[in-house]
Design a protein around this motif. Structure first.
Motif, PDB file in Angstrom:
ATOM      1  N   TYR A   1       8.880  -9.342 -11.856  1.00 54.09           N
ATOM      2  CA  TYR A   1       7.729  -9.673 -11.016  1.00 54.09           C
ATOM      3  C   TYR A   1       7.348  -8.585 -10.024  1.00 54.09           C
ATOM      4  CZ  TYR A   1       7.950 -14.399 -12.865  1.00 54.09           C
ATOM      5  OH  TYR A   1       7.938 -15.489 -13.701  1.00 54.09           O
ATOM      6  N   LEU A   2       8.189  -7.583  -9.844  1.00 58.06           N
ATOM      7  CA  LEU A   2       7.846  -6.526  -8.898  1.00 58.06           C
ATOM      8  C   LEU A   2       6.584  -5.770  -9.326  1.00 58.06           C
ATOM      9  CD1 LEU A   2      11.395  -5.181  -7.961  1.00 58.06           C
ATOM     10  CD2 LEU A   2       9.978  -6.870  -6.763  1.00 58.06           C
ATOM     11  N   PRO A   3       6.503  -5.280 -10.567  1.00 57.90           N
ATOM     12  CA  PRO A   3       5.239  -4.641 -10.974  1.00 57.90           C
ATOM     13  C   PRO A   3       4.079  -5.618 -11.059  1.00 57.90           C
ATOM     14  CG  PRO A   3       6.790  -4.745 -12.819  1.00 57.90           C
ATOM     15  CD  PRO A   3       7.555  -5.110 -11.603  1.00 57.90           C
ATOM     16  N   VAL A   4       4.369  -6.898 -11.333  1.00 58.40           N
ATOM     17  CA  VAL A   4       3.299  -7.898 -11.368  1.00 58.40           C
ATOM     18  C   VAL A   4       2.641  -8.011 -10.000  1.00 58.40           C
ATOM     19  CG1 VAL A   4       2.791 -10.360 -11.639  1.00 58.40           C
ATOM     20  CG2 VAL A   4       4.312  -9.217 -13.265  1.00 58.40           C
ATOM     21  N   VAL A   5       3.455  -8.078  -8.942  1.00 55.88           N
ATOM     22  CA  VAL A   5       2.917  -8.184  -7.585  1.00 55.88           C
ATOM     23  C   VAL A   5       2.219  -6.889  -7.182  1.00 55.88           C
ATOM     24  CG1 VAL A   5       3.532  -8.467  -5.150  1.00 55.88           C
ATOM     25  CG2 VAL A   5       4.593  -9.927  -6.886  1.00 55.88           C
ATOM     26  N   ILE A   6       2.824  -5.756  -7.505  1.00 57.44           N
ATOM     27  CA  ILE A   6       2.241  -4.458  -7.133  1.00 57.44           C
ATOM     28  C   ILE A   6       0.878  -4.266  -7.787  1.00 57.44           C
ATOM     29  CG2 ILE A   6       2.509  -1.965  -7.404  1.00 57.44           C
ATOM     30  CD1 ILE A   6       5.538  -2.419  -7.024  1.00 57.44           C
ATOM     31  N   LEU A   7       0.800  -4.516  -9.088  1.00 55.59           N
ATOM     32  CA  LEU A   7      -0.483  -4.376  -9.774  1.00 55.59           C
ATOM     33  C   LEU A   7      -1.428  -5.514  -9.408  1.00 55.59           C
ATOM     34  CD1 LEU A   7      -2.269  -2.936 -11.830  1.00 55.59           C
ATOM     35  CD2 LEU A   7      -1.182  -4.294 -13.633  1.00 55.59           C
ATOM     36  N   GLY A   8      -0.875  -6.724  -9.283  1.00 51.90           N
ATOM     37  CA  GLY A   8      -1.713  -7.893  -9.041  1.00 51.90           C
ATOM     38  C   GLY A   8      -2.458  -7.837  -7.727  1.00 51.90           C
ATOM     39  N   PHE A   9      -1.915  -7.138  -6.717  1.00 51.46           N
ATOM     40  CA  PHE A   9      -2.583  -7.072  -5.428  1.00 51.46           C
ATOM     41  C   PHE A   9      -3.470  -5.841  -5.274  1.00 51.46           C
ATOM     42  CE2 PHE A   9      -0.197 -10.646  -3.931  1.00 51.46           C
ATOM     43  CZ  PHE A   9      -1.004 -11.171  -2.933  1.00 51.46           C
ATOM     44  N   PHE A  10      -3.629  -5.036  -6.332  1.00 51.12           N
ATOM     45  CA  PHE A  10      -4.601  -3.954  -6.258  1.00 51.12           C
ATOM     46  C   PHE A  10      -5.981  -4.579  -6.066  1.00 51.12           C
ATOM     47  CE2 PHE A  10      -7.662  -0.976  -7.940  1.00 51.12           C
ATOM     48  CZ  PHE A  10      -7.247   0.207  -7.358  1.00 51.12           C
ATOM     49  N   PRO A  11      -6.843  -4.015  -5.232  1.00 50.62           N
ATOM     50  CA  PRO A  11      -6.808  -2.710  -4.564  1.00 50.62           C
ATOM     51  C   PRO A  11      -6.134  -2.705  -3.188  1.00 50.62           C
ATOM     52  CG  PRO A  11      -8.932  -3.726  -4.221  1.00 50.62           C
ATOM     53  CD  PRO A  11      -8.160  -4.663  -5.091  1.00 50.62           C
ATOM     54  N   TRP A  12      -5.391  -3.756  -2.847  1.00 47.79           N
ATOM     55  CA  TRP A  12      -4.803  -3.881  -1.518  1.00 47.79           C
ATOM     56  C   TRP A  12      -3.324  -3.530  -1.493  1.00 47.79           C
ATOM     57  CZ3 TRP A  12      -8.491  -4.534   1.984  1.00 47.79           C
ATOM     58  CH2 TRP A  12      -9.705  -5.091   1.553  1.00 47.79           C
ATOM     59  N   THR A  13      -2.768  -3.090  -2.626  1.00 52.97           N
ATOM     60  CA  THR A  13      -1.328  -2.839  -2.701  1.00 52.97           C
ATOM     61  C   THR A  13      -0.879  -1.768  -1.717  1.00 52.97           C
ATOM     62  OG1 THR A  13      -1.619  -3.238  -5.071  1.00 52.97           O
ATOM     63  CG2 THR A  13       0.559  -2.548  -4.333  1.00 52.97           C
ATOM     64  N   GLY A  14      -1.735  -0.802  -1.416  1.00 55.34           N
ATOM     65  CA  GLY A  14      -1.367   0.241  -0.468  1.00 55.34           C
ATOM     66  C   GLY A  14      -1.055  -0.280   0.918  1.00 55.34           C
ATOM     67  N   LEU A  15      -1.540  -1.486   1.227  1.00 58.58           N
ATOM     68  CA  LEU A  15      -1.274  -2.117   2.515  1.00 58.58           C
ATOM     69  C   LEU A  15      -0.110  -3.094   2.461  1.00 58.58           C
ATOM     70  CD1 LEU A  15      -4.928  -2.858   3.645  1.00 58.58           C
ATOM     71  CD2 LEU A  15      -3.266  -1.603   5.003  1.00 58.58           C
ATOM     72  N   LEU A  16       0.381  -3.382   1.268  1.00 60.17           N
ATOM     73  CA  LEU A  16       1.304  -4.503   1.089  1.00 60.17           C
ATOM     74  C   LEU A  16       2.629  -4.304   1.825  1.00 60.17           C
ATOM     75  CD1 LEU A  16       1.917  -7.206  -0.240  1.00 60.17           C
ATOM     76  CD2 LEU A  16       2.587  -5.972  -2.304  1.00 60.17           C
ATOM     77  N   ILE A  17       3.326  -3.219   1.526  1.00 57.61           N
ATOM     78  CA  ILE A  17       4.659  -3.000   2.108  1.00 57.61           C
ATOM     79  C   ILE A  17       4.555  -2.843   3.621  1.00 57.61           C
ATOM     80  CG2 ILE A  17       6.633  -1.443   2.182  1.00 57.61           C
ATOM     81  CD1 ILE A  17       6.163  -0.883  -0.789  1.00 57.61           C
TER      82      ILE A  17
END
Length: 528
Positions: free
Chosen positions: A256-272
């Motif tokens: 699920y790690l890549p699922v969450v990373i890709l799934g939240f694009f275009p906002w993934t850069g703000l996620l962590i």
């Protein structure tokens, strides 16, 4: 805007219009995708056909996969639209997704202010995972709606609404509808040392409400179908899916790690950065409220990472929590516009670069994606560069935030306006099924030919042709043996990849290829 606790009507309408466009655009433009979407649409069709709205059927036989709420929604849609269509099958799930996003925005605004509420809806509504799952005719967005309602009702101390929503969630997808909210609430109260709040939540009477709403259908099904219902619904679709992988290739703890990373694009850069800041840069009551959202997404991620069956759609349940955390952090940064937010710029640079290059190379896996991937890849790279410039050079953070929104909208329009229609034949049996029904089925019946259908394709064949066929399950030796030893002449509808992989087990060395389209095949077996 962040000092207010409610969204102004013009702001609300902007949010509603944007997310409605994101979710509704293109939902009727492609065939239902195998195997999940056809399952739910066909079950709704058979409820109408048999006039039985309590005992779900597929292939004209009873089956016990899910409780009935989502089927009822699709039934209502089919009747309103005058029969089956892709639009009619998908609109209920799409409306539930839109409702979940609006609920997240309005509830987050009451907790953290209007700016956070607005951006939580924008983040959630323009993320890839909602863009995709919100258009899919499956139960997950309906479960998302009721679970979101339950959890926000708790944090706003509307306990009776919480219990009602849990009961409806149980009627949507089973025990998970009450287990998840209960687990998240318990761990939140435990971590924040508020367990005494349980005594103010009317727990026993609330659980009685959950039972009153959620249990009658289960009792009815047991009364009518007996232990077959218990073994199939509880044993297989709940217990077995947790303890044994439905898709062994996905059975990795990190799935699920890549699922969450890709799934939240275009906002993934703000996620962590947002998750970290919610821990480190929040204080007092705000920190305590953010802890609820942290526990929410962590509980969902950990639970499904432990579960052996992995599905991309399961991560939908953590989107309200992470969207709210990202929006809270974004609102905080927009107020501090003089600072250069290198973490935001760096995270976005990496994600836009990786996804842009990924889109540019998408044609390597499927040729029809090449042109759309070229355009989408180039636009993604340009938008990524513009975002980095806006944050680091011009310090126009609000413009950078809206560039993220533009990236989400452009991704959705190109993906569902051009790319998905170009490759739908690889993911839907619709055209092959219609060709079989038009060109071969009548002669097959006259000749006494059997029809075997790959398990993954059978729901779609039934949906588009009303021909149930016989299931060929390439994962079960008994099914393969039945196909191999059936002495009747037959047609077989199967994926080319499975035919090549399982040729010996299928006894398919002498099958004749009658028709092939996008990797889906019709074979003929004149076994003597």
């Amino acid at each position: 805007m962040n000092d207010e606790k409610n969204l102004a009507w013009p702001v609300y309408l902007v949010l509603l219009g944007l997310i409605s466009f994101q979710i509704l655009f293109g939902i009727g433009g492609t065939a239902l995708l195998d195997p999940d979407e056809p399952v739910y649409a066909e079950t709704a069709k058979e409820m109408i056909r048999f006039g039985d709205y309590l005992s779900p059927r597929i292939y004209n036989e009873f089956w016990y996969d899910k409780p009935p709420i989502f089927y009822w929604l699709v039934v209502a849609s089919l009747k309103i639209f005058g029969g089956f269509s892709e639009l009619a099958a998908r609109i209920p799930a799409a409306l539930m997704a839109i409702g979940s996003i609006l609920m997240t925005a309005l509830a987050s605004a009451r907790l953290f202010g209007a700016r956070t509420g607005f951006w939580s809806g924008i983040v959630m509504g323009t993320s890839i995972i909602l863009m995709y799952m919100g258009k899919a005719s499956v139960t997950d967005s309906t479960l998302l709606f009721f679970m979101t309602a339950a959890l926000f009702s708790f944090i706003h101390r509307q306990y009776w609404l919480m219990y009602l929503a849990c009961g409806l969630a149980v009627m949507t997808k089973g025990p998970i509808g009450v287990v998840f909210p209960a687990g998240i609430v318990f761990f939140y109260l435990l971590v924040t040392r508020q367990l005494e709040q349980l005594f103010r939540m009317h727990v026993l009477r609330g659980l009685l409400l959950v039972v009153v709403v959620g249990l009658p259908w289960y009792l009815y099904m047991y009364e009518i179908h007996g232990m077959a219902f218990i073994y199939e619904f509880i044993g297989f679709h709940n217990v077995s899916r947790f303890t044994a992988p439905l898709h062994p290739v996905r059975a990795h703890w990190w799935f699920y790690l890549p699922v969450v990373i890709l799934g939240f694009f275009p906002w993934t850069g703000l996620l962590i950065q947002s998750v970290k800041n919610a821990f480190r840069r929040s204080f007092g009551e705000e920190a305590q409220t953010l802890a609820f959202f942290q526990i929410w997404w962590i509980f969902v991620l950990v639970f499904f990472s432990i579960a052996q069956t992995k599905q991309v759609s399961y991560m939908l349940l953590l989107t309200p929590a992470l969207s709210t955390i990202i929006a809270w952090n974004l609102a905080r940064m927009l107020e501090d516009w003089r600072q250069t937010h290198f973490a935001w710029a760096g995270g976005s640079a990496v994600m836009f670069l990786l996804l842009g290059l990924g889109w540019l190379m998408s044609g390597d896996s499927l040729a029809p994606l090449a042109e759309g991937g070229l355009w989408l890849g180039a636009i993604t790279l340009i938008l990524g560069a513009a975002i980095v410039y806006s944050i680091t050079a011009s310090h126009n953070l609000i413009f950078a935030a809206w560039l993220h929104v533009l990236a989400g909208v452009v991704t959705m329009v190109i993906a569902f306006g051009f790319m998905m229609p170009a490759i739908e034949g690889h993911f839907s049996v619709k055209q092959v099924a219609l060709n079989y029904a038009a060109n071969y089925h009548a002669a097959a019946e006259a000749e006494g030919r059997a029809l075997y259908i790959d398990k993954q394709l059978r729901p779609g064949v039934m949906l588009y042709t009303d021909i149930p066929g016989i299931e060929a399950d390439t994962n079960h030796a008994e099914s393969l043996a039945a196909l191999r030893t059936d002495a009747r002449p037959k047609y077989i509808i199967m994926r080319d990849s499975m035919y090549r992989k399982m040729m010996t087990q299928l006894g398919a060395e002498k099958w004749q290829l009658v028709e092939e389209r996008d990797g889906l095949c019709i074979f003929k077996d004149d076994k003597e």
